[in-house]
Design a protein around this motif. Sequence first.
Motif, PDB file in Angstrom:
ATOM      1  N   THR A 222       0.835  -1.199   0.000  1.00 34.80           N
ATOM      2  CA  THR A 222       0.000   0.000   0.000  1.00 34.80           C
ATOM      3  C   THR A 222       0.868   1.246   0.000  1.00 34.80           C
ATOM      4  OG1 THR A 222      -1.712  -1.161   1.259  1.00 34.80           O
ATOM      5  CG2 THR A 222      -1.852   1.242   1.173  1.00 34.80           C
ATOM      6  N   ALA A 223       0.639   2.112  -0.964  1.00 33.48           N
ATOM      7  CA  ALA A 223       1.338   3.396  -1.021  1.00 33.48           C
ATOM      8  C   ALA A 223       0.687   4.380  -0.060  1.00 33.48           C
ATOM      9  CB  ALA A 223       1.313   3.945  -2.443  1.00 33.48           C
ATOM     10  N   GLY A 224       1.412   5.415   0.297  1.00 37.55           N
ATOM     11  CA  GLY A 224       0.885   6.447   1.183  1.00 37.55           C
ATOM     12  C   GLY A 224       0.974   7.817   0.544  1.00 37.55           C
TER      13      GLY A 224
ATOM     14  N   ALA B 177      -8.167   0.344 -16.714  1.00 35.04           N
ATOM     15  CA  ALA B 177      -8.370   1.249 -15.582  1.00 35.04           C
ATOM     16  C   ALA B 177      -7.098   2.056 -15.369  1.00 35.04           C
ATOM     17  CB  ALA B 177      -8.716   0.446 -14.317  1.00 35.04           C
ATOM     18  N   PRO B 178      -7.187   3.202 -14.667  1.00 32.21           N
ATOM     19  CA  PRO B 178      -5.985   4.000 -14.395  1.00 32.21           C
ATOM     20  C   PRO B 178      -4.938   3.189 -13.635  1.00 32.21           C
ATOM     21  CG  PRO B 178      -7.953   5.268 -13.895  1.00 32.21           C
ATOM     22  CD  PRO B 178      -8.414   3.857 -14.139  1.00 32.21           C
TER      23      PRO B 178
ATOM     24  N   ASP C 203      -2.265   1.069  -8.507  1.00 39.23           N
ATOM     25  CA  ASP C 203      -3.609   1.587  -8.751  1.00 39.23           C
ATOM     26  C   ASP C 203      -3.753   2.904  -7.997  1.00 39.23           C
ATOM     27  OD1 ASP C 203      -6.340   2.217  -8.644  1.00 39.23           O
ATOM     28  OD2 ASP C 203      -6.950   0.119  -8.609  1.00 39.23           O
ATOM     29  N   PRO C 204      -3.836   4.060  -8.667  1.00 36.78           N
ATOM     30  CA  PRO C 204      -3.918   5.336  -7.952  1.00 36.78           C
ATOM     31  C   PRO C 204      -5.238   5.536  -7.220  1.00 36.78           C
ATOM     32  CG  PRO C 204      -4.199   5.682 -10.304  1.00 36.78           C
ATOM     33  CD  PRO C 204      -3.830   4.243 -10.128  1.00 36.78           C
ATOM     34  N   GLY C 205      -6.237   4.723  -7.529  1.00 38.05           N
ATOM     35  CA  GLY C 205      -7.516   4.836  -6.827  1.00 38.05           C
ATOM     36  C   GLY C 205      -7.483   4.183  -5.458  1.00 38.05           C
ATOM     37  N   THR C 206      -6.851   3.006  -5.371  1.00 36.22           N
ATOM     38  CA  THR C 206      -6.790   2.278  -4.096  1.00 36.22           C
ATOM     39  C   THR C 206      -5.459   2.457  -3.379  1.00 36.22           C
ATOM     40  OG1 THR C 206      -5.881   0.280  -5.125  1.00 36.22           O
ATOM     41  CG2 THR C 206      -8.294   0.505  -5.085  1.00 36.22           C
ATOM     42  N   LEU C 207      -4.429   2.955  -4.099  1.00 39.95           N
ATOM     43  CA  LEU C 207      -3.053   3.083  -3.609  1.00 39.95           C
ATOM     44  C   LEU C 207      -2.402   1.720  -3.357  1.00 39.95           C
ATOM     45  CD1 LEU C 207      -3.096   6.182  -1.223  1.00 39.95           C
ATOM     46  CD2 LEU C 207      -2.603   6.053  -3.675  1.00 39.95           C
ATOM     47  N   LYS C 208      -3.014   0.651  -3.841  1.00 43.14           N
ATOM     48  CA  LYS C 208      -2.430  -0.678  -3.734  1.00 43.14           C
ATOM     49  C   LYS C 208      -1.461  -0.895  -4.902  1.00 43.14           C
ATOM     50  CE  LYS C 208      -4.832  -2.249  -0.181  1.00 43.14           C
ATOM     51  NZ  LYS C 208      -4.202  -2.709   1.085  1.00 43.14           N
ATOM     52  N   TYR C 209      -0.362  -1.636  -4.621  1.00 42.05           N
ATOM     53  CA  TYR C 209       0.578  -1.915  -5.699  1.00 42.05           C
ATOM     54  C   TYR C 209       1.268  -3.257  -5.488  1.00 42.05           C
ATOM     55  CZ  TYR C 209       4.555  -0.267  -2.734  1.00 42.05           C
ATOM     56  OH  TYR C 209       5.503  -0.092  -1.744  1.00 42.05           O
ATOM     57  N   ARG C 210       1.908  -3.736  -6.577  1.00 41.70           N
ATOM     58  CA  ARG C 210       2.596  -5.019  -6.524  1.00 41.70           C
ATOM     59  C   ARG C 210       3.759  -5.016  -7.515  1.00 41.70           C
ATOM     60  NH1 ARG C 210       0.175 -10.414  -4.614  1.00 41.70           N
ATOM     61  NH2 ARG C 210       2.046 -11.710  -4.622  1.00 41.70           N
ATOM     62  N   HIS C 211       4.853  -5.686  -7.136  1.00 39.13           N
ATOM     63  CA  HIS C 211       6.018  -5.822  -8.001  1.00 39.13           C
ATOM     64  C   HIS C 211       5.938  -7.118  -8.815  1.00 39.13           C
ATOM     65  CE1 HIS C 211       7.660  -2.628  -5.598  1.00 39.13           C
ATOM     66  NE2 HIS C 211       7.886  -3.384  -4.535  1.00 39.13           N
TER      67      HIS C 211
END
Length: 342
Positions: A49-51, A98-99, A122-130
Amino acid sequence: MAASGMVPTETTPFVLGRATGDLAEAAAKLAGEIGSVPVETVLAQANRTAGTTAGTGAIGDMRPEPSPWYAFDDGDQGTTDWYPQGLTGSDDSGALPAPAFLVSWYFKPEAGERGIRVTFLDPGTLKYRHALLVLADLDGSYRPIDIHAGGIALHGGLLHVADTVRGLRVFDLAGILDLRTAQDDLGDGTRVGRHDGKFHAFGYRYVIPQTDFWRVAQPGPRFSFVSIDRSTETPQLVTGEFRDTDPEGWVARWDLDLAGGEPNDAYVLGHPRIQGAVSRDGRWYLSQGAGSTANGKLLVYEDGTLDTRPYPIGPEDLTVQDGRLWSVTEFRNKRAIFAVPF
């Protein structure tokens, strides 16, 4: 306003030749065994999760502050193993459902080299994965790509990655491979490739094999950053070179299909430490770094004049999304994706 340092130069030194070889065949063979998933599945399975506050040390004395601001989590802020470099997104692609943003990273330690990876955010949820970028072999295995990955640009489903001394590596996002579809676990986190019938990827769930290659003649110019100009009648791929202490780096523009391999135009940049470039509506935007403790600059050229604007510490590759200019910062505890207006 001062006179522009950018001047036209010959295009012939930057000609790229296609070198697909057996890349596509090996990637297809691997996909047939493991199974592929779309980008939206990777985003749905995001595990980080990004902040919006972490990594703000990169803002330094820039005012007004950039907004939005998406910072990587504590683990990715603090690591000295991985460094973000390239940035692209769904606007570049024109095909993602999606964005989304994609970020490239390179592994810095020479010991225990783990190649290069790309982040899906995902800039909407701020979730990310490598996901790990790999070279597939015809024997059904794969290996890491031990290079300094630079800038990236996504056209349709094709991800172009700058390979400093060789040119542009291409990865087809239709071939994102999910190791969980082939086995119950992610294998040994210290290994990569196929061993004793099992797949390993240093603990990553997703691997993306290279499918194409555009190579520059050796010895030749260096490739550091990539972007796409969609403001022209025919969209163009932009790429160029970082130089640390002299102003002789270059930037050039190709047709997106790279037909013929020769750029449409090329320029000497006239500034050192250029980390990224975007052309849009007749202007050039260049990100200029100044080390890990000083603010960088955004250099904007229009009609032969230069406008210098404040920028965060450690700016890298540039991209356009939602009508704004975006970049990513690279230094430890100062890592974020951020936007400024044009």
